[in-house]
Every structure is written in C-alpha cells, then in structure tokens.
Design a protein around this motif. Structure first.
Motif, mmCIF file in Angstrom:
data_model
loop_
_atom_site.group_PDB
_atom_site.id
_atom_site.type_symbol
_atom_site.label_atom_id
_atom_site.label_comp_id
_atom_site.label_asym_id
_atom_site.label_seq_id
_atom_site.Cartn_x
_atom_site.Cartn_y
_atom_site.Cartn_z
ATOM 1 N N ARG A 189 -3.722 -21.959 39.317
ATOM 2 C CA ARG A 189 -5.044 -21.461 39.706
ATOM 3 C C ARG A 189 -5.444 -21.952 41.097
ATOM 4 O O ARG A 189 -6.263 -21.331 41.767
ATOM 5 C CB ARG A 189 -6.097 -21.865 38.671
ATOM 6 N N ARG A 190 -4.870 -23.069 41.522
ATOM 7 C CA ARG A 190 -5.232 -23.612 42.831
ATOM 8 C C ARG A 190 -4.060 -24.391 43.401
ATOM 9 O O ARG A 190 -3.297 -25.013 42.661
ATOM 10 C CB ARG A 190 -6.460 -24.522 42.694
ATOM 11 N N ILE A 191 -3.911 -24.340 44.712
ATOM 12 C CA ILE A 191 -2.882 -25.095 45.422
ATOM 13 C C ILE A 191 -3.581 -25.953 46.472
ATOM 14 O O ILE A 191 -4.432 -25.449 47.215
ATOM 15 C CB ILE A 191 -1.855 -24.155 46.096
ATOM 16 N N VAL A 192 -3.236 -27.214 46.510
ATOM 17 C CA VAL A 192 -3.730 -28.094 47.566
ATOM 18 C C VAL A 192 -2.586 -28.304 48.537
ATOM 19 O O VAL A 192 -1.556 -28.881 48.176
ATOM 20 C CB VAL A 192 -4.215 -29.440 46.994
ATOM 21 N N HIS A 193 -2.738 -27.813 49.755
ATOM 22 C CA HIS A 193 -1.667 -27.834 50.760
ATOM 23 C C HIS A 193 -2.044 -28.819 51.862
ATOM 24 O O HIS A 193 -3.010 -28.616 52.584
ATOM 25 C CB HIS A 193 -1.483 -26.424 51.325
ATOM 26 N N VAL A 194 -1.264 -29.895 51.962
ATOM 27 C CA VAL A 194 -1.470 -30.902 53.008
ATOM 28 C C VAL A 194 -0.484 -30.614 54.131
ATOM 29 O O VAL A 194 0.721 -30.462 53.883
ATOM 30 C CB VAL A 194 -1.265 -32.328 52.465
ATOM 31 N N GLY B 154 -1.397 -13.479 46.156
ATOM 32 C CA GLY B 154 -2.692 -13.376 45.509
ATOM 33 C C GLY B 154 -3.625 -14.545 45.706
ATOM 34 O O GLY B 154 -4.601 -14.687 44.955
ATOM 35 N N TYR B 155 -3.385 -15.368 46.732
ATOM 36 C CA TYR B 155 -4.233 -16.534 46.984
ATOM 37 C C TYR B 155 -5.098 -16.312 48.228
ATOM 38 O O TYR B 155 -4.643 -15.723 49.216
ATOM 39 C CB TYR B 155 -3.385 -17.792 47.176
ATOM 40 N N ARG B 156 -6.334 -16.804 48.153
ATOM 41 C CA ARG B 156 -7.213 -16.788 49.318
ATOM 42 C C ARG B 156 -7.527 -18.220 49.726
ATOM 43 O O ARG B 156 -7.519 -19.131 48.881
ATOM 44 C CB ARG B 156 -8.522 -16.058 48.994
ATOM 45 N N SER C 92 -7.043 -15.579 43.094
ATOM 46 C CA SER C 92 -8.168 -14.678 42.863
ATOM 47 C C SER C 92 -8.593 -14.754 41.406
ATOM 48 O O SER C 92 -7.781 -14.700 40.493
ATOM 49 C CB SER C 92 -7.773 -13.237 43.200
ATOM 50 N N GLY C 93 -9.911 -14.948 41.191
ATOM 51 C CA GLY C 93 -10.437 -15.058 39.855
ATOM 52 C C GLY C 93 -10.556 -16.460 39.344
ATOM 53 O O GLY C 93 -11.127 -16.692 38.267
#
Length: 394
Positions: free
Chosen positions: A338-343, A361-363, A388-389
């Motif tokens: 559902r979420r990605i944390v990109h460092v 499909g990621y914003r 999204s969502g």
C-alpha cells in the motif's frame, strides 16, 4: 577565458551558462551572476566545463569560502562553499524540483530542510587519497591529482588528526570514520585488500533511541543528525501499522529503520547483501522478536520472500546512489504494497524510480529533502509513493 551570464543551477554542483551556442557547466558560480570562467574540460560537442575565476556581478547569496582549497582548481569535495547556507538549500530544492518535473512529470514546491549543527564540522565519514610521498590529501575536482590539505572544515572536529599526523603507503586511499563515541577509524585501501591502521575498526553509533555497533566500513549516515532525521521521516511515511502487517526493509544495512518499525508490525524483514552489515544487523536487532535479517541481493530474494511471508504491506527501500532502476522498481510496484518509503541521495535516480513506480499505480504522496551534506550538491530524500486507494499519509 569566457565572459558568461550564469543561469540556473543544475544537478551536479554547477550552474548552466551559454557561450556561442554551447552549454557551459560552470562551477563556483551562482544563478544570476556574470563571471569570467576558465574552461577546464572540453571534448567538443554541445557542452564544456569551466570554473568561475572572476565574479563581475555577484549574486546576493555569495560568501567567502570557509576553506582555501574550495575554489577553482582546488578540492572537488565541496561544491557550494561560495554560497551561504540558505542559498545552498534553495539551490538543492531547485534541483530536486527540476529532476522530478523533467523525469517524472511531478510538480514539487517543498524545501531542503537544514539539520542541526550548521554547514561545517559535520562529516563523519570520508575518503582521502595519498600523494606519491605518502601524505594524505583530497582529490581535485574530476582529477586524480591529490592535494595535500592540512585540514577539512566540513569534517568533524579532530577526526583527521591521527590521519594527517603520519605517513601512508604512496598512491593508496584511506577510508576514515569518526563514530559517535569520538573514535577515529582509518583503513588503508590497497590493491591487495584493506588494512586497518587507526582505531579498533568497530564503530559505535547512537540513533533512533538505540545504541548501534557495526564495522566501521559498513554503511551509516555521514551527518551526525541524518540517521535520526531519516528514521523519523520514514516512520512518518510508513503511517499506521498493525500486528498483522509485514514490512520489508530493502537495502536495510545494519537495521536502523527496521528497528524503528519492529515494535509496530507483525514482521519486519531487513534485506541486505553486505555480509558485515547483515552480521551487525543480526546483533543489533536480536532483542526485537518481530525483526528478521535476510542476507542477499534484493533482486534475487524478492520471490523467496513472497513465498515465505506473502506480499508485504509496506516496503522501505534505501538503494545505492543509482536507485532501484526501472526493472526492479516495476517488480517492487507489482507486489502491491500500500505504501513504499524510498530513501535516496540522488534526485535524478529518485525521480526515475518514482516515474517507474507511477507506472505500477503509485503516486507521490509525500517527500522530505534534508541537507545532510552541507557545502556539497548532495542531499538525502525520503519519498512516499502510495498506491492509489491507500489511506493517506498521516
């Protein structure tokens, strides 16, 4: 010698000018200045490189460099010593915004946040070269020439004293680490391998409310305040976690971010390929039942992780400077977290990865940029691509 009007800052520590139809990448200049610039590199084609040697019209943010080696023809370590700290951060924010717009089609209007301590005396890790007569020094910009500097004002205080006080193997390189306990570790890098010459080789750090022990050569944030800042931004970006949630911490190193999430999730998997870092992570995370360490290259272990634990709910990724790359970003996006944390420490690589994740499909739901490398063109970014969502970032 060129007489040029200096335009916008560009990624890489220089500004863009034009002369007789060609692009000139000018170091030691600021946007809006008029300078005399000496060409330092020209292979023909559409551009050349130059150093501003005379400022005919100065920009408001210009200051005198803190280091005498920071000017034209000098050390290549610092890019912006001729700019005050606010101007440096504004330049970096401009670069991030331009890369996101150009490479990902995203408009970003945030700022580059300062870390505590000011722009000098922050660097805890650096590499020096050795002259032919055994003196340690720093390389000139885009050159193999070694400048036998007597100090480095961006290094933490006293860190270089035991290195500068002795002779080293000619033409070797020296990897220097000053840890949170104040110990300096210096390793000589030779053709035949590594040789510890100063210190114990075991670094002791403190971040995110925990003490850390790791090999001095293992990855750790360079700025003393950067580890806490990145962890806080990552935790904020991850958002709510529950006891059934699975988190992957890809390129997790010694376990810094994994530790901050392990008491909030059902399982946190630290994936790291470096054997010294994974060994350190195993020791540092041993008291956290929800944390597990997996040694291996990220692209090689994704499928096995899915087979053993199912698809992750959240992914944290702190890849090398080159970023994830289009193929790996696409594979990660296809997992459906559902979420990605990109460092990321390179805004161009980050923008390319964000664009690749958008195709899955990621914003981009959030981005924080930290001035973790004052006086240089580098920065540390924590981006939050969100499916999204998904629930919004809290």
């Amino acid at each position: 010698m060129l007489d040029v009007e200096v335009g916008a800052v560009a990624h890489g520590g220089h500004c863009v000018a034009r002369h007789e139809g060609r692009v000139v990448f000018v170091r030691h200049a600021l946007p809006g200045e008029r300078v005399h610039a000496v060409v330092t590199e020209d292979h023909g084609g559409s551009f050349c490189r130059a150093d501003a040697v005379t400022v005919l019209r100065a920009a408001p943010g210009r200051v005198e460099p803190a280091c005498p080696w920071a000017g034209p023809g000098g050390c290549g370590g610092c890019d912006f010593q001729h700019a005050d700290h606010d101007t440096q951060r504004a330049l970096k924010a401009t670069v991030v915004a331009e890369q996101l717009q150009h490479l990902a089609g995203i408009t970003w209007t945030g700022e580059c946040e300062a870390l505590p301590g000011g722009p000098l005396g922050w660097r805890t890790r650096l590499r020096m070269a050795v002259t032919d007569d055994g003196r340690p020094g720093l390389r000139a910009h885009r050159s193999h020439e070694v400048l036998p500097v007597g100090d480095c004002p961006i290094a933490v205080r006293d860190a270089l004293d035991p290195v500068l006080a002795r002779e080293w193997t000619p033409t070797a390189e020296i990897e220097i680490v000053s840890d949170a306990a104040g110990e300096t570790h210096a390793t000589e890098l030779l053709e035949g391998g590594r040789r510890l010459e100063v210190g114990s080789g075991t670094a002791h750090e403190h971040a995110a409310g925990r003490d850390w022990t790791l090999p001095a050569a293992a990855f750790w944030q360079v700025h003393p305040a950067a580890a806490d800042a990145v962890v806080a931004a990552a935790v904020e970006g991850v958002g709510e976690l529950g006891p059934d949630d699975v988190v992957w911490d890809l390129y997790g190193g010694a376990g810094l971010i994994a530790a901050a999430l392990a008491d909030r999730a059902g399982l946190v998997v630290d994936v790291e390929s470096d054997p010294e870092a994974t060994s350190a992570a195993g020791g540092n995370l041993a008291d956290l039942p929800a944390a597990r360490v997996v040694r291996g290259r990220v692209e090689k272990v994704l499928e096995s992780l899915v087979r053993s634990d199912g698809s992750p709910d959240v992914i944290v990724a702190d890849p090398p400077r080159k970023g994830l790359g289009r193929e790996l970003a696409g594979r990660i996006g296809a997992l459906g977290a559902r979420r990605i944390v990109h460092v990321a420490c390179d805004p161009a690589a980050l923008a390319r990865d964000v664009a690749a994740l958008a195709g899955a499909g990621y914003r981009l739901a959030g981005l924080r940029v930290f001035d973790a490398f004052p006086m240089t063109h580098h920065m540390e970014c924590v981006a939050i691509p969100e499916r999204s969502g998904a629930e919004p970032v809290r």
